[in-house]
Enzyme design. Structure first.
Site, mmCIF file in Angstrom:
data_model
loop_
_atom_site.group_PDB
_atom_site.id
_atom_site.type_symbol
_atom_site.label_atom_id
_atom_site.label_comp_id
_atom_site.label_asym_id
_atom_site.label_seq_id
_atom_site.Cartn_x
_atom_site.Cartn_y
_atom_site.Cartn_z
ATOM 1 N N ASP A 80 -6.414 -4.905 -6.059
ATOM 2 C CA ASP A 80 -5.851 -3.477 -5.603
ATOM 3 C C ASP A 80 -4.513 -3.088 -6.023
ATOM 4 O O ASP A 80 -4.096 -1.869 -6.112
ATOM 5 C CB ASP A 80 -6.132 -3.155 -4.103
ATOM 6 C CG ASP A 80 -7.609 -4.012 -3.338
ATOM 7 O OD1 ASP A 80 -7.727 -4.950 -3.975
ATOM 8 O OD2 ASP A 80 -7.919 -3.341 -2.460
ATOM 9 N N ASP A 131 0.787 -1.265 0.040
ATOM 10 C CA ASP A 131 -0.097 -0.303 -0.029
ATOM 11 C C ASP A 131 0.757 1.216 -0.077
ATOM 12 O O ASP A 131 0.292 2.295 -0.179
ATOM 13 C CB ASP A 131 -0.837 -0.057 1.153
ATOM 14 C CG ASP A 131 -1.815 -1.004 0.986
ATOM 15 O OD1 ASP A 131 -2.628 -1.223 -0.055
ATOM 16 O OD2 ASP A 131 -2.317 -1.910 2.075
#
Length: 413
Positions: free
Chosen positions: A193, A133
């Site tokens: 993602d 992330d």
């Protein structure tokens, strides 16, 4: 307490005045640029500008609320309570990124001050190597800041972050590992993602001249295209790879209704990812992938008429289940850009979908009242329904991609 209330009120008054000037100037420019535009186009331009003006007022309230809470960033608002995080939370870069988009549109120095303040709170994540992330965290905050200010320090932060992200790539598998937990089930998990984090690597390759960043990004993009997508161009959420063979051993949809269902935010990530991959590489296979994903979403039998998706396209409770505004916002931003690359008829359809989405999101159904909703802009997003996490609440990434879509639209009208 009185002094603080006066200060906040003053900020709102100044912002209202500045926003009114901004709106009048923007609308006048639109009117003068092309007098042949229809009244519908004028109305949509007005919707965009009004949405941006409201976003500035609401986000300044949010920025005021957290400014003295060292290291804190907004996460959500649930059961009447503010929920915050520090920079470690995967969403930490979205609020500063939202402020950068607001500043881009208003040039309000108060917004600039807060954008810099909250961006600085993310800097330590440039050293993050234990999850994927870091791309979300750094590129949404420092990336937008650098784009608008050319701050040289921001360059160093992004390059360091790209190096950190690259440590999660294993050549044998050809992808960047997403998670390190649940090792009893997953050997080398990669989630859809993760496609969003490649933009940081592509920037680093262009900036530094180090082609290894681009090689990693394109390998990840190609392997994701090969193994994450079904024949109808819907995608799984999680694919776990055998660390010896590099071949998938498990495909799941961890945050969706079932492993074979179409979790709506995951589909939106894929659409967005392959759209920008085409922008950065001009490789036709990425454009074709984005077009096929868009067609799947737009024409899905369970897509509502207003194009605000349910949290999963295959939920058995449709229509009596939750919509996911975050999926709609990501999809809208991607379609604005994809309409620039697709052939004429498709591009026109994408623009029609986006206009419907934005008008719906800007309505009272999905846009909060000033000062309410924890000072988030949009309502009714879904984080992870099966995990009972962040269901029917505001989320920072919904606001971020909504603002990005509005900004992209404003430049194109």
């Amino acid at each position: 307490m009185k002094k603080k209330t006066f200060s906040l009120s003053k900020t709102i008054v100044v912002t209202l005045s500045r926003s009114l000037i901004w709106f009048i100037a923007s609308f006048a420019l639109i009117a003068c640029t092309n007098t042949s535009k229809t009244s519908d186009n004028y109305a949509f331009a007005s919707t965009i500008n009004s949405a941006l003006i409201f976003a500035e007022k609401q986000s300044l309230l949010m920025a005021e609320k957290y400014k003295d809470q060292e290291g804190k960033l907004p996460q959500t608002y649930a059961n009447g309570n503010d929920v915050s995080s520090d920079s470690r939370w995967w969403c930490s870069g979205f609020f500063p990124g939202s402020l950068w988009y607001i500043y881009e549109n208003s040039l309000n120095p108060d917004v600039l001050k807060y954008a810099q303040l909250y961006t600085d709170r993310i800097e330590r994540e440039k050293y993050t190597t234990d999850n994927h992330d870091v791309g979300f965290m750094i590129y949404c905050s420092f990336g937008n800041g650098y784009r608008l200010t050319k701050n040289r320090h921001y360059e160093e932060v992004m390059l360091t972050a790209a190096k950190s992200l690259s440590t999660r790539y294993r050549p044998k598998v050809g992808l960047i590992r997403s998670w390190d937990h649940n090792t009893e089930q997953w050997q080398y998990p990669v989630i859809i993602d993760n496609i969003m984090n490649l933009e940081l690597l592509l920037w680093a390759a262009e900036y530094s001249g180090d082609t290894s960043f681009k090689a990693i990004a394109l390998s990840h993009a190609d392997k994701t295209m090969q193994h994450h997508f079904r024949p109808d161009y819907s995608s799984y959420h999680v694919v776990s790879y055998d660390t010896i063979t590099g071949i998938p051993h498990l495909r799941q949809t961890h945050q969706g209704f079932s492993d074979e269902s179409s979790w709506s935010r995951g589909q939106a990530w894929g659409l967005y990812g392959y759209t920008y991959l085409y922008r950065e590489t001009k490789n036709e296979r990425y454009l074709q992938q984005a077009v096929e994903i868009a067609n799947y979403l737009i024409n899905h039998p369970n897509m509502p008429e207003d194009y605000i998706p349910y949290w999963d396209y295959n939920s058995p409770d449709i229509p009596d289940t939750y919509r996911d505004v975050s999926a709609a916002a990501i999809m809208a931003s991607a379609l604005v850009e994809l309409s620039e690359y697709a052939e004429k008829d498709r591009a026109q359809k994408y623009r029609q979908v986006v206009e419907t989405q934005i008008k719906t999101l800007a309505s009272s159904t999905y846009t909060a009242n000033l000062g309410e909703n924890g000072c988030f802009i949009l309502k009714h997003s879904v984080g992870a329904y099966p995990l009972k996490s962040e269901v029917d609440v505001p989320l920072t990434y919904a606001d971020y991609y909504y603002l990005e879509a509005l900004t992209r639209l404003k430049k194109r009208i």
